[in-house]
Design an enzyme around this catalytic site. Structure first.
Site, PDB file in Angstrom:
ATOM      1  N   LYS A  11       3.091  11.017 -11.791  1.00 56.46           N
ATOM      2  CA  LYS A  11       2.167  10.133 -12.510  1.00 56.46           C
ATOM      3  C   LYS A  11       2.855   8.797 -12.739  1.00 56.46           C
ATOM      4  CE  LYS A  11      -0.913  13.150 -15.133  1.00 56.46           C
ATOM      5  NZ  LYS A  11      -1.447  13.418 -16.490  1.00 56.46           N
ATOM      6  N   HIS A  23      -2.026   9.603 -28.219  1.00 55.46           N
ATOM      7  CA  HIS A  23      -2.386   8.302 -27.624  1.00 55.46           C
ATOM      8  C   HIS A  23      -3.152   7.449 -28.629  1.00 55.46           C
ATOM      9  CE1 HIS A  23      -2.050   9.541 -23.094  1.00 55.46           C
ATOM     10  NE2 HIS A  23      -0.888   9.378 -23.671  1.00 55.46           N
ATOM     11  N   HIS A  59      -1.452  15.026 -26.816  1.00 54.19           N
ATOM     12  CA  HIS A  59      -1.468  13.666 -26.283  1.00 54.19           C
ATOM     13  C   HIS A  59      -2.742  12.890 -26.623  1.00 54.19           C
ATOM     14  CE1 HIS A  59       2.096  14.981 -24.209  1.00 54.19           C
ATOM     15  NE2 HIS A  59       2.218  13.856 -23.539  1.00 54.19           N
ATOM     16  N   LYS A 116       7.552  22.065 -15.834  1.00 47.68           N
ATOM     17  CA  LYS A 116       6.758  20.941 -15.323  1.00 47.68           C
ATOM     18  C   LYS A 116       6.542  21.073 -13.813  1.00 47.68           C
ATOM     19  CE  LYS A 116       5.074  16.580 -15.485  1.00 47.68           C
ATOM     20  NZ  LYS A 116       5.341  15.316 -16.163  1.00 47.68           N
ATOM     21  N   HIS A 122       6.546   7.303 -27.802  1.00 50.84           N
ATOM     22  CA  HIS A 122       5.570   8.239 -27.248  1.00 50.84           C
ATOM     23  C   HIS A 122       5.820   9.666 -27.765  1.00 50.84           C
ATOM     24  CE1 HIS A 122       2.909  10.162 -24.379  1.00 50.84           C
ATOM     25  NE2 HIS A 122       3.903  10.876 -23.900  1.00 50.84           N
ATOM     26  N   ARG A 180      -2.851  21.307 -15.061  1.00 50.35           N
ATOM     27  CA  ARG A 180      -1.928  20.237 -15.430  1.00 50.35           C
ATOM     28  C   ARG A 180      -2.322  19.557 -16.735  1.00 50.35           C
ATOM     29  NH1 ARG A 180       1.033  15.690 -11.567  1.00 50.35           N
ATOM     30  NH2 ARG A 180       2.093  14.648 -13.285  1.00 50.35           N
ATOM     31  N   GLU A 209      -4.212  17.132 -11.536  1.00 47.87           N
ATOM     32  CA  GLU A 209      -4.788  17.410 -12.842  1.00 47.87           C
ATOM     33  C   GLU A 209      -6.270  17.757 -12.779  1.00 47.87           C
ATOM     34  OE1 GLU A 209      -3.035  15.111 -16.011  1.00 47.87           O
ATOM     35  OE2 GLU A 209      -4.878  15.243 -17.157  1.00 47.87           O
ATOM     36  N   GLU A 256       8.553  16.682 -26.168  1.00 44.03           N
ATOM     37  CA  GLU A 256       8.015  17.211 -24.900  1.00 44.03           C
ATOM     38  C   GLU A 256       8.678  18.541 -24.533  1.00 44.03           C
ATOM     39  OE1 GLU A 256       5.450  15.904 -23.299  1.00 44.03           O
ATOM     40  OE2 GLU A 256       5.356  13.791 -23.880  1.00 44.03           O
ATOM     41  N   ARG A 315       0.816  -1.241   0.000  1.00 46.58           N
ATOM     42  CA  ARG A 315       0.000   0.000   0.000  1.00 46.58           C
ATOM     43  C   ARG A 315       0.838   1.275   0.000  1.00 46.58           C
ATOM     44  NH1 ARG A 315      -2.907  -2.909   4.034  1.00 46.58           N
ATOM     45  NH2 ARG A 315      -4.535  -4.147   3.033  1.00 46.58           N
ATOM     46  N   ASN A 340      -0.921  17.939 -21.582  1.00 46.73           N
ATOM     47  CA  ASN A 340      -1.312  16.891 -22.518  1.00 46.73           C
ATOM     48  C   ASN A 340      -1.494  17.413 -23.941  1.00 46.73           C
ATOM     49  OD1 ASN A 340      -1.362  14.730 -20.655  1.00 46.73           O
ATOM     50  ND2 ASN A 340      -3.322  15.491 -19.864  1.00 46.73           N
TER      51      ASN A 340
END
Lengths: 365, 365
Positions: free
Chosen positions: B143, B252, B248, B227, B265, B241, B237, B185, B121, B245
């Protein structure tokens, strides 16, 4: 007609939530106010689904409710089964604003909670526990997760629900063996922090084992109160919360040895608490009379008091070494300081631990 | 001799941490002060391991350092590979006080971070990114996650590292194609929030593509600064934030269509940013001259400017519908309001989106 008996707050700042306890509330109480978006995914299992799925759906009027039915049992508390939840969420195009609902026992609750913690890096969820064990323990406090072949609950997250709804009517369909397993955790609260509650349980243990709904509702309320109080003080188990693991280090070793699902969790905890009480007595913290009193109430709850016949002290030591309550190689155990008071300690004398294991593995048969 | 060039704070209250940027720091800088317990598990892959594993181990004097080597590549960013980390942790009896270390690119970082978020956990972890893409993007901000066959990064957690160590010397072994992917990026930061940085990049894009270490160190520093600033304002986000993207959602869709790992990517993001810029121009937010300027710098970074030849507008629409940036069924996109300013919006005219998809799928070949 339904009756809302109790509303108990779990005080965790901006992650606070209520525990709602009632009779016949499932299907009657509108929970849609706890759902932020328009999508709901109810996760249940093939045993609970025919009994309560339709009622659970009725708790979310005006929402788009999808469902996923998992196979029942602790042996399915693994990645493959967890992935069925992700499959369903993605196939139905659930977004980051979806809400998951766990309808079932501890396995469904732990898996649904972990799915909610992990889906798109975290979505909200609601607990509707339908077994006594999950109502008094696992549905409250935000521990979620799955098992790994090398250890129970080794993969998971802390993720608090939006609300916990407990309908005591669901206990009417619960097998007696599972009522007993749940009572193990109820007795635990008396042992670790509420001696008055233990007195009360000794008076009412027979009606509780027999499924008396008034007695069970009160036991659930007092148990959840204990749990909520501990969790509010120590959400991430830095200290106090670990006392909730009384009997669990021995118990997890038993569960792992026996193979997940062969012993119920509460059964293993029952035996584990007797072993922890024996060690506490050897350490001089409680009397032998206290120990016998603990053995007696656990026996009266129809819980086992010995580990599997083939299990050796070495099996215990090996399996306890990977238990998550160890820090830097020292074996930490929850022991009683008195009836109604527990402590987490690494100080138990190794010879006392060895004597407890010897006694329970070899000499009581 | 090593040189620590920059120390950048990421300001997240009690989860704050530094980004350390330097030349030759790997193996020289002592990171054991960031490790609370005695156990360290370095996670890397079979490409990075022969290059940097021994140096990484040397960063943790006095600790028990175990290692696990994963297969390399985005196609391994799945549960099976993640489980190799859990297997290693449990086999070596790592406790809740262990620290995980991600040594490698974004896949290793995302998987190690999610393993750290989930093991017992949650345990701490350290990022040592060795690719430009991971140095400027994925290692900062917490992330973490893995892919699902139906969507990228669909299963994960927000989990912040204790420290990020960036050694620009590791870029000397990086293939040119991956330098370009990282530059996608870098360019993104200029486009979404720093027009001056974009001017600087236009001046220095050729040395950057050529691997000039002084230029790269400065680009990394400025990118991480952007960033860190965004993440500090909006860790989870909720709004700002999401502007990170840019490109993206289209990207994606391209990655999923092509099969994970066939497009890098950064390559998919490069094409995606051009498509987002085209849509922004159709929406009247930027000029066609701005659009051409964006196409030019992405081309000069040796990034692709068209999606796979067989990909149709319908493929895009289907794949974008499950993208996690959707809320309650509305397609949310990051668009430019100007060069150096981005916005998250659901307001793009459907006919403009359709025109962008038509143009890029059919008409530019």
């Amino acid at each position: 007609m339904y009756k809302l008996l109790h509303e108990l707050p779990v005080d965790l700042g901006d992650r606070s939530y209520p525990i709602l306890i009632g009779e016949g509330v499932l299907g009657e109480l509108d929970l849609s106010g706890y759902v932020d978006g328009s999508q709901v995914m109810i996760v249940t299992n093939n045993r609970v689904s025919p009994l309560y799925l339709e009622q659970a759906k009725a708790c979310f009027p005006g929402k788009t409710v999808d469902t996923v039915v998992l196979p029942d049992g602790e042996k399915h508390k693994d990645w493959q089964t967890l992935n069925l939840i992700f499959d369903a969420l993605l196939e139905k195009q659930h977004t980051r604003k979806t809400t998951l609902v766990a309808l079932g026992g501890g396995v469904v609750g732990d898996m649904t909670g972990f799915a909610a913690a992990s889906y798109q890096r975290g979505v909200p969820f609601i607990q509707i526990p339908t077994t006594l064990l999950s109502q008094v323990d696992s549905s409250v406090g935000g521990k979620t997760g799955i098992n790994h072949p090398l250890g129970k609950n080794m993969i998971g997250a802390f993720h608090q629900p939006e609300v916990v709804l407990i309908d005591t009517d669901t206990l009417k369909t619960l097998p007696p063996r599972e009522v007993s397993a749940g009572l193990a955790e109820v007795i635990k609260y008396g042992l670790i922090r509420d001696a008055d509650f233990l007195d009360w349980l000794e008076l009412l243990i027979d009606p509780l084992v027999g499924g008396d709904s008034v007695a069970l509702a009160e036991a659930i309320y007092r148990s959840c109160g204990c749990k909520a109080d501990v969790v509010a003080q120590d959400e991430r188990e830095a200290g106090l919360r670990a006392t909730l693991n009384l009997g669990h280090t021995f118990g997890h070793a038993i569960e792992t040895f026996a193979g997940y699902g062969n012993w119920l969790h509460g059964e293993a905890v029952g035996t584990g608490m007797i072993m922890a009480a024996d060690l506490s007595a050897r350490e001089g913290a409680i009397s032998r009379a206290d120990f016998e009193r603990i053995v007696q109430i656990i026996n009266r709850a129809n819980l086992p008091s010995l580990p599997p016949a083939s299990m050796t002290p070495e099996d215990f030591m090996n399996l306890m070494a990977v238990d998550k309550k160890n820090i830097d190689g020292r074996l930490r155990l929850v022991l009683l300081r008195a009836v109604g008071d527990a402590v987490v300690t690494s100080d138990a004398a190794p010879e006392n631990l060895a004597a407890t294991l010897e006694t329970f593995c070899n000499q009581q048969r």
